[in-house]
Design an enzyme around this catalytic site. Structure first.
Site, mmCIF file in Angstrom:
data_model
loop_
_atom_site.group_PDB
_atom_site.id
_atom_site.type_symbol
_atom_site.label_atom_id
_atom_site.label_comp_id
_atom_site.label_asym_id
_atom_site.label_seq_id
_atom_site.Cartn_x
_atom_site.Cartn_y
_atom_site.Cartn_z
ATOM 1 N N HIS A 360 43.711 41.454 54.179
ATOM 2 C CA HIS A 360 43.321 41.196 52.794
ATOM 3 C C HIS A 360 43.028 42.452 51.987
ATOM 4 O O HIS A 360 42.546 42.349 50.865
ATOM 5 C CB HIS A 360 42.075 40.297 52.752
ATOM 6 C CG HIS A 360 42.340 38.878 53.138
ATOM 7 N ND1 HIS A 360 42.793 37.930 52.249
ATOM 8 C CD2 HIS A 360 42.229 38.244 54.336
ATOM 9 C CE1 HIS A 360 42.932 36.765 52.870
ATOM 10 N NE2 HIS A 360 42.609 36.936 54.127
ATOM 11 N N LYS A 548 34.397 37.769 38.950
ATOM 12 C CA LYS A 548 34.855 38.152 40.284
ATOM 13 C C LYS A 548 33.797 39.077 40.896
ATOM 14 O O LYS A 548 32.852 39.485 40.232
ATOM 15 C CB LYS A 548 36.211 38.852 40.243
ATOM 16 C CG LYS A 548 36.273 40.029 39.279
ATOM 17 C CD LYS A 548 37.672 40.625 39.218
ATOM 18 C CE LYS A 548 38.636 39.751 38.458
ATOM 19 N NZ LYS A 548 39.531 38.980 39.313
ATOM 20 N N ARG A 549 33.963 39.380 42.158
ATOM 21 C CA ARG A 549 33.052 40.313 42.827
ATOM 22 C C ARG A 549 33.007 41.633 42.076
ATOM 23 O O ARG A 549 34.018 42.094 41.548
ATOM 24 C CB ARG A 549 33.527 40.512 44.268
ATOM 25 C CG ARG A 549 32.712 41.443 45.112
ATOM 26 C CD ARG A 549 33.101 41.301 46.576
ATOM 27 N NE ARG A 549 34.524 41.480 46.783
ATOM 28 C CZ ARG A 549 35.091 42.633 47.099
ATOM 29 N NH1 ARG A 549 34.346 43.725 47.212
ATOM 30 N NH2 ARG A 549 36.385 42.722 47.312
ATOM 31 N N LYS A 554 37.916 46.697 40.799
ATOM 32 C CA LYS A 554 38.156 45.545 39.923
ATOM 33 C C LYS A 554 37.911 45.891 38.454
ATOM 34 O O LYS A 554 38.256 45.140 37.566
ATOM 35 C CB LYS A 554 37.301 44.359 40.368
ATOM 36 C CG LYS A 554 37.716 43.830 41.749
ATOM 37 C CD LYS A 554 36.846 42.675 42.196
ATOM 38 C CE LYS A 554 37.189 42.213 43.605
ATOM 39 N NZ LYS A 554 38.464 41.475 43.691
ATOM 40 N N THR A 656 42.766 35.223 43.603
ATOM 41 C CA THR A 656 42.988 33.785 43.418
ATOM 42 C C THR A 656 42.325 33.310 42.132
ATOM 43 O O THR A 656 42.728 32.294 41.566
ATOM 44 C CB THR A 656 42.441 32.970 44.608
ATOM 45 O OG1 THR A 656 41.077 33.325 44.860
ATOM 46 C CG2 THR A 656 43.274 33.206 45.856
ATOM 47 N N LYS A 660 43.457 30.406 39.108
ATOM 48 C CA LYS A 660 42.623 29.321 38.575
ATOM 49 C C LYS A 660 42.571 29.369 37.056
ATOM 50 O O LYS A 660 42.668 28.332 36.386
ATOM 51 C CB LYS A 660 41.210 29.423 39.167
ATOM 52 C CG LYS A 660 41.155 29.196 40.660
ATOM 53 C CD LYS A 660 39.875 29.747 41.286
ATOM 54 C CE LYS A 660 40.021 29.840 42.798
ATOM 55 N NZ LYS A 660 38.951 30.616 43.422
#
Length: 819
Positions: A360, A548-549, A554, A656, A660
């Site tokens: 991952h 998100k985290r 990110k 993911t 969504k």
């Protein structure tokens, strides 16, 4: 007003709820609390599932089906009541039954605690997978730890993240069934002695510490499925309830201390590991999960097939989700060698045919490794087996890559006094996969290239997916109903049917209905924000969401720097024609990740400044929603206009959350990273907004010191330079010039002389231009809604049903049950 007559099935559910309230709580419906009603609903649904489960177990056993055991440190299930009744195809019946009792189903499902079994995308993916496996009638078991406290409950205090315990089990868990009769022993530490007995070596433990692993099973029903699978949760117990001698001596704390130390293994998901005790606890957790699970798998196999161990790969496949469960490989060897009496070659042949591995991440710091000294102390026998695996691997590598010690070291399981868990998976698994096309290409061309050249047929690209029934059917029921009205209900089992919406993207009537549902969802989020944050948000503003985290790659930092620049622009040009925007963040940072926590503080400080500045006239609002989890995600994905997927290209394996948001009609602004690549392919360049450096360009810049490039950007981009300078001039920190200096420092100068390692400054200008394009586009409501509909229509590819079908075809080879 007369109450609507219930159908026979809804009446039966209503009566069962009333009966359970009476039998379990000794209350009438009139005296019951909403929490009692929730429990009665959950138990009613569970009873329906249990009968189906018993029959399912019988069928799987009779057919001798091959089973999948999916080992994952996380399963972020969210609330199960709404999912289960959806999958039982009884949402309408439960809705009407509860209405007859004076309750709203939406209010009742909100009373269920989010299961604290995961953190982010890894756990939510695992939850989606087990749902799709069951929907496709494939026999499978999810396996993880029954964390008593989950990760943590996030509280924002003065803009800072504060971690509180998350006691999600304090009210019990209506879905789980304890299996004390299947408890197994897991041993840690001590010494291992080798004896020669009956012509072979045997191994015995002395002074080891035993922990009991007790399983709890959660039945999992798929959508309109024949079978019921299960999630097995392992809870740590001490063999000794209490030391009575210590207790009778008055040492009450010491009397129960041993039990508490044993049970800490299943207390908290991801205990902080920036100290030796934390590292040791994490290692114990990983071995606890795999040892308990492997003992159960082999016991179940033996009870049915006896000692035909060579048939294990025929009847079971064990999937390692990320490297956390990688110790399953040497644990399988330990059991087959030490307890079942197989030779090394026999055991290794079985092991390498039964395990598969999903990677991952491409980030080296996220590829797990353990200090050898700690490894030997906690797991002495496993350490011996890993050493032998590595010894034999080195002999093989010398044959295939002769006279190349640097390559051997890079591929080793043991090197530099560390155990490399990814390499353990690569040498011990028959299949390895990445989770998007780009991610897999990076793995096979770079990170795992040397292994891939040896066994190229072992490597697969399988793009992630989501359980779209939950992420639109459950959390966006009005949109789901509209879709069903227009194209029928087959899309609930065949997501590619969503493409039948494409012609409707031009239909003005459908556009209006679609837009009205989005606005209603935005109004619901406005109420939530007002209740939880005390901020008034304009529902007609653009809702720009990054949920998100919190991690530097990110790039929440890129987002907030852009917001600062927009704020400055409005102050410099008060009469600027500016479409109002609400920027919404939701994220947790790992407790020990100080820079990520500082970014949360910056977001909240910027929010406080902007939201209270009358000069911007409410044209910008910034909101940080605390304690992000599945339930908050369900509110965000349905209300978002813009989905922020802006990771540094080449760093996000898949994502993911992007899927969504897309499914619910948000338009993506993103880099060409992870599954964004396939999203672009599916929806077309007109309906997704890609910016920034590509993965190969990021990689090229990462290989040399680029201080000159960063200096040039800093000196020539006025908006960026001002935003950066405001990090250290006290603008957002009440005059404290030091508070955000670390963020400024890492961007402009770098941690080790290489600045802007996540390309925030390099991508800033392109990001700002793309944001401006989106703001202008939003003002053309008809065009925007058309693009939003196209995103929903083209999201079918990202169903986890499709993903699981690919896993099964390429790796698992399971057969759907036939009954």
């Amino acid at each position: 007003m007369a109450q609507k007559k219930l159908t026979k099935s809804a009446q039966a559910i209503r009566d069962e709820i009333v009966g359970k309230v009476a039998r379990h709580f000794g209350k009438t419906i009139e005296d019951a609390t909403p929490k009692m009603i929730y429990t009665a609903c959950a138990l009613t649904a569970r009873d329906q599932i249990m009968g189906k489960w018993a029959l399912s177990h019988k069928i799987v056993k009779e057919e001798g089906s091959k089973k999948l055991y999916y080992l994952s440190f996380e399963f972020l299930m969210g609330r199960l009541l709404s999912t289960n009744i959806l999958n039982l195809m009884q949402t309408a019946d439960y809705t009407n039954a509860l209405q007859a009792l004076g309750y709203s189903i939406s209010d009742i499902v909100e009373l269920e605690n989010d299961a604290g079994l995961g953190n982010g995308g890894l756990g939510r993916l695992a939850a989606c997978f087990i749902d799709s496996l069951t929907t496709l009638d494939l026999p499978a078991y999810g396996c993880t730890i029954r964390y008593e406290y989950g990760l943590f409950k996030q509280k924002i205090v003065d803009g800072y993240q504060t971690e509180l315990p998350d006691p999600w089990l304090e009210d019990g868990n209506a879905w789980e069934i304890a299996r004390p009769e299947e408890t197994v022993e897991v041993k840690f530490g001590g010494q291992v002695y080798t004896d020669w007995y009956d012509g072979r070596f045997s191994f015995r433990y002395e002074n080891s510490h035993t922990i009991l692993a007790m399983p709890y099973d959660v039945p999992l029903v798929g959508y309109d499925s024949k079978i019921v699978n299960k999630l097995r949760l392992w809870s740590a117990k001490s063999p000794d309830v209490m030391n009575m001698q210590e207790f009778n001596s008055g040492n009450y704390v010491r009397a129960v201390e041993e039990r508490q130390l044993a049970e800490v293994i299943s207390k908290v998901l991801y205990p902080e590991d920036n100290h030796t005790e934390g590292k040791e606890l994490r290692l114990k957790q990983q071995y606890f999960l795999v040892s308990a699970t492997l003992q159960w798998i082999l016991k179940e196999f033996e009870s049915r097939y006896g000692y035909e161990w060579s048939r294990i790969p025929e009847k079971a496949v064990i999937h390692i989700n990320d490297t956390h469960p990688a110790l399953a490989i040497p644990e399988m060897m330990r059991i087959l060698l030490d307890e079942k009496g197989l030779t090394w070659d026999e055991a290794w042949d079985i092991t390498t045919k039964v395990f598969a591995y999903t990677n991952h991440t491409v980030m080296s710091e996220a590829l797990e490794k353990w200090p050898v000294d700690l490894f030997r102390k906690v797991l002495p026998r496993i350490a011996m087996i890993v050493e032998e695996i590595n010894r034999r691997l080195m002999i093989y590598l010398e044959e295939v890559y002769p006279n190349d010690p640097l390559k051997h070291k890079y591929m080793a399981v043991l090197a530099d006094e560390k155990v490399y868990m990814a390499n353990l998976c690569l040498c011990g698994c028959f299949a390895v996969n990445g989770v998007s096309k780009l991610h897999t290409q990076i793995l096979t061309d770079d990170i795992f290239a040397d292994y891939c050249r040896l066994t190229p047929d072992h490597y697969h690209a399988i793009t992630n997916g989501i359980t779209f029934r939950r992420w639109i059917g459950n959390c966006n029921p009005k949109l789901a109903a509209l879709i069903t009205e227009k194209i029928g209900k087959k899309w609930l089992k065949d997501s590619e049917q969503l493409r039948n919406l494409i012609p409707l993207a031009e239909d003005e009537g459908f556009q209006q209905q679609f837009a009205q549902i989005k606005r209603e969802n935005k109004l619901a989020l406005v109420e939530y924000i007002k209740e939880h944050n005390g901020i008034d948000v304009n529902p007609d503003s653009i809702f720009d969401v990054q949920a998100k985290r919190l991690h530097e790659y990110k790039r929440q930092l890129l987002n907030i720097l852009h917001i600062i620049a927009e704020y400055n622009k409005l102050l410099e040009n008060p009469n600027l024609n500016y479409y109002p925007k609400t920027y919404i963040f939701a994220a947790k940072a790992a407790p020990g990740y100080l820079r990520a926590k500082l970014i949360i503080k910056l977001i909240n400080s910027v929010a406080e400044k902007i939201n209270n500045d009358a000069r911007v006239n409410d044209k910008i609002k910034v909101v940080f929603l605390e304690n992000y989890g599945v339930s908050i995600a369900e509110k965000l994905v349905v209300a978002a206009d813009i989905s922020e997927q802006i990771s540094t290209a080449g760093k996000e394996a898949s994502g993911t959350g992007n899927m969504k948001f897309m499914l619910n009609g948000a338009i993506t602004i993103g880099t060409l990273d992870g599954a964004n690549v396939e999203m672009l392919e599916q929806v077309g360049a007109d309906n997704i907004y890609i910016f920034g450096l590509k993965a190969d360009e990021v990689d090229a810049r990462s290989r040399y010191n680029n201080s000159d490039e960063v200096k040039d950007i800093y000196s020539t981009n006025h908006a960026l330079r001002k935003a950066l300078d405001q990090l250290i001039d006290g603008t957002f920190s009440d005059g404290n010039s030091q508070l955000f200096r670390d963020l400024y420092q890492t961007l402009v100068y770098g941690d080790y002389g290489n600045p802007d390692s996540y390309m925030v400054l390099r991508d800033f200008e392109d990001y700002c231009k793309t944001q401006e394009t989106l703001s202008l586009l939003y003002a053309d409501r008809k065009t925007w809604v058309k693009k939003a509909i196209m995103n929903t229509a083209c999201a079918g590819f990202f169903s986890s049903d499709r993903t699981i079908g690919e896993y099964n075809e390429k790796i698992w080879k399971l057969k759907p049950i036939q009954a």
